[in-house]
Design an enzyme around this catalytic site. Structure first.
Site, mmCIF file in Angstrom:
data_model
loop_
_atom_site.group_PDB
_atom_site.id
_atom_site.type_symbol
_atom_site.label_atom_id
_atom_site.label_comp_id
_atom_site.label_asym_id
_atom_site.label_seq_id
_atom_site.Cartn_x
_atom_site.Cartn_y
_atom_site.Cartn_z
ATOM 1 N N SER A 17 0.811 -1.224 0.000
ATOM 2 C CA SER A 17 0.000 0.000 0.000
ATOM 3 C C SER A 17 0.840 1.268 0.000
ATOM 4 O O SER A 17 0.288 2.371 0.057
ATOM 5 C CB SER A 17 -0.893 -0.007 1.244
ATOM 6 O OG SER A 17 -0.091 -0.300 2.368
ATOM 7 N N THR A 46 -2.034 3.264 4.002
ATOM 8 C CA THR A 46 -1.113 4.396 3.893
ATOM 9 C C THR A 46 -0.307 4.541 5.167
ATOM 10 O O THR A 46 -0.838 4.330 6.253
ATOM 11 C CB THR A 46 -1.954 5.687 3.707
ATOM 12 O OG1 THR A 46 -2.562 5.630 2.443
ATOM 13 C CG2 THR A 46 -1.108 6.950 3.842
ATOM 14 N N THR A 83 1.848 7.002 0.148
ATOM 15 C CA THR A 83 0.932 5.920 -0.214
ATOM 16 C C THR A 83 1.001 5.577 -1.702
ATOM 17 O O THR A 83 1.426 6.408 -2.515
ATOM 18 C CB THR A 83 -0.522 6.341 0.118
ATOM 19 O OG1 THR A 83 -1.392 5.227 0.007
ATOM 20 C CG2 THR A 83 -1.028 7.435 -0.816
ATOM 21 N N ARG A 104 -6.137 8.918 -10.444
ATOM 22 C CA ARG A 104 -6.815 9.241 -9.181
ATOM 23 C C ARG A 104 -5.783 9.581 -8.090
ATOM 24 O O ARG A 104 -4.774 8.905 -7.919
ATOM 25 C CB ARG A 104 -7.665 8.048 -8.749
ATOM 26 C CG ARG A 104 -8.407 8.234 -7.406
ATOM 27 C CD ARG A 104 -7.639 7.659 -6.240
ATOM 28 N NE ARG A 104 -8.408 7.685 -5.002
ATOM 29 C CZ ARG A 104 -7.859 7.488 -3.801
ATOM 30 N NH1 ARG A 104 -6.578 7.239 -3.677
ATOM 31 N NH2 ARG A 104 -8.598 7.526 -2.725
ATOM 32 N N VAL A 105 -6.062 10.649 -7.374
ATOM 33 C CA VAL A 105 -5.234 11.022 -6.229
ATOM 34 C C VAL A 105 -6.159 11.152 -5.021
ATOM 35 O O VAL A 105 -7.228 11.744 -5.116
ATOM 36 C CB VAL A 105 -4.507 12.364 -6.492
ATOM 37 C CG1 VAL A 105 -3.830 12.883 -5.234
ATOM 38 C CG2 VAL A 105 -3.479 12.200 -7.615
ATOM 39 N N GLY A 106 -5.745 10.581 -3.905
ATOM 40 C CA GLY A 106 -6.568 10.637 -2.696
ATOM 41 C C GLY A 106 -6.141 11.765 -1.772
ATOM 42 O O GLY A 106 -5.603 12.787 -2.200
ATOM 43 N N ASP A 107 -6.371 11.545 -0.501
ATOM 44 C CA ASP A 107 -6.079 12.581 0.501
ATOM 45 C C ASP A 107 -4.603 12.697 0.850
ATOM 46 O O ASP A 107 -4.135 13.765 1.266
ATOM 47 C CB ASP A 107 -6.851 12.273 1.793
ATOM 48 C CG ASP A 107 -6.467 10.904 2.363
ATOM 49 O OD1 ASP A 107 -6.272 9.956 1.570
ATOM 50 O OD2 ASP A 107 -6.352 10.779 3.597
ATOM 51 N N THR A 152 -5.607 7.970 7.275
ATOM 52 C CA THR A 152 -5.523 6.818 6.376
ATOM 53 C C THR A 152 -6.952 6.355 6.086
ATOM 54 O O THR A 152 -7.876 6.708 6.794
ATOM 55 C CB THR A 152 -4.684 5.688 7.003
ATOM 56 O OG1 THR A 152 -4.636 4.576 6.111
ATOM 57 C CG2 THR A 152 -5.265 5.220 8.323
ATOM 58 N N GLY A 153 -7.102 5.583 5.041
ATOM 59 C CA GLY A 153 -8.429 5.102 4.702
ATOM 60 C C GLY A 153 -8.932 5.742 3.428
ATOM 61 O O GLY A 153 -8.147 6.228 2.613
ATOM 62 N N GLY A 189 -9.660 8.032 0.959
ATOM 63 C CA GLY A 189 -9.190 9.403 0.795
ATOM 64 C C GLY A 189 -10.287 10.374 0.433
ATOM 65 O O GLY A 189 -10.279 11.531 0.878
HETATM 66 N N1 ASP Z 1 -5.795 7.420 2.064
HETATM 67 C C1 ASP Z 1 -5.280 6.664 0.946
HETATM 68 C C2 ASP Z 1 -5.935 7.131 -0.309
HETATM 69 O O1 ASP Z 1 -7.126 7.352 -0.316
HETATM 70 C C3 ASP Z 1 -5.489 5.213 1.046
HETATM 71 C C4 ASP Z 1 -5.002 4.545 2.278
HETATM 72 O O2 ASP Z 1 -4.965 5.088 3.360
HETATM 73 O O3 ASP Z 1 -4.602 3.402 2.145
HETATM 74 O O4 ASP Z 1 -5.261 7.211 -1.311
#
Ligand code: ASP
Length: 330
Positions: free
Chosen positions: A87, A191, A209, A219-222, A242-243, A245
């Site tokens: 991850s 992450t 991450t 795609r880009v998350g948080d 984490t989680g 995003g």
């Molecule tokens: N927060 C990350 C994302 O959404 C994913 C993760 O925490 O594993 O890209």
């Protein structure tokens, strides 16, 4: 207490000890004075079980008088370079086109930030993010621009796709069903976010991450977004997420937790309040995971997730252990 706290559909976890084994830092150290902890006791806190070896690396820096900023960078480079961690960094699961794209950000006690997103071919995006922070007057560089920037600064290009990650992608591609083993809530949220307080009482944070496994290309998350995936305010505290995003971005999660701490909440209360805000924003439907770790400038920590299962690693006073976090939904 927010409206959501009063709703009965959420089964609140019991007192801290029942949900996991959060050790109040004061009692773990046999000290309660936050000023004393701030000056004498470095701390590193990070997400998930790969936070343990990451904290070890951070602790080496902190215990020899190094800065929180160096500690978080050195710390998260460990899972970034570990092919077994699917991850983060090298060995991370690819996107739907079988390309491994990485995101990272770093923030120091003086409020300076650096971030890169949608970067392919470099093992340590956190160090590229630090270069952005220290050698440019920009905060965020993405995609080909970030790769070119990395190349110019001497980072070595590598193939990030391991056999393990490729076979995971093949399995996902073959099934592509909604009820297979590859849904985000199950194993794809790992992450690493790390926060550190150094012996001089300075805070820093890092987050890195490979993002959601099998995400749409681009795609880009948080995680690389300052204020969403991570935030540091040296006067108040630091937070990493984490989680899912998308859910964290919607509430500016890490910034929100820091602001709640500024208003007087403890790190743990602030994490809970922000998670409840996320539940509210999703109309109570939360089939995903979000977790926060938080560290106040006085050395008090918090860690909490929406759903059971989040773990965090805490290094303090020469000990480095994994804890199960409190959660709000059974
Ligand atoms: N927060 C990350 C994302 O959404 C994913 C993760 O925490 O594993 O890209």
């Amino acid at each position: 207490m927010s409206e959501i706290s009063r709703r009965s559909f959420i089964k609140m976890s019991a007192a801290l000890g029942a949900a996991g084994s959060i050790v109040p830092l004061g009692s773990a150290l046999g000290k309660t004075g936050s000023e004393k902890m701030m000056k004498d006791n470095p701390i590193a806190i990070s997400t998930w079980k790969h936070g343990v070896p990451a904290n070890d690396a951070a602790w080496k820096v902190l215990s020899s008088g190094g800065s929180a900023l160096d500690a978080v960078e050195q710390g998260v480079r460990v899972p970034e370079g570990d092919p077994e961690v699917t991850s983060v960094g090298y060995g991370g699961y690819p996107d739907e086109d079988c390309r491994v794209t990485l995101d990272a950000c770093i923030m120091g006690p003086d409020g300076t930030t650096g971030s890169v997103a949608f970067v392919e071919g470099y093992k340590h995006p956190i160090s590229i993010a630090r270069k952005v922070m220290e050698e440019t007057d920009h905060d965020m560089i993405v995609g080909e621009g970030a790769e070119e920037f990395a190349r110019k600064h001497g980072f070595k290009k590598v193939d990030l796709l391991t056999e393990k990650a490729r076979s995971g992608w093949l399995k996902w591609k073959a099934k592509m069903s909604d009820d297979d083993d590859w849904l985000p809530r199950k194993e794809n949220h790992d992450t690493i976010g790390m926060l550190a307080l150094d012996a001089k009482g300075q805070l820093a944070g890092a987050c890195t991450t490979s993002g959601l496994a099998f995400k749409i290309h681009g795609r880009v998350g948080d995680s690389p977004i300052i204020g969403a995936g991570m935030y540091v305010d040296n006067e108040v505290g630091a937070v990493a997420a984490t989680g899912r995003g998308e859910a964290v971005i919607r509430v500016c999660g890490s910034f929100l937790v820091v602001e709640l701490m500024r208003q007087g909440m403890s790190p743990q209360e602030a994490c809970r309040e922000a998670l409840e805000r996320i539940v509210e924003k999703h109309g109570g439907k939360t089939d995903f995971q979000v977790g926060f770790v938080a560290l106040s400038r006085g050395g008090e920590h918090g860690a909490m997730s929406l759903v059971k299962g989040f773990e965090y690693a805490l290094a303090v006073d020469g000990r480095n252990e994994l804890f199960k976090a409190e959660y709000i939904i059974e």
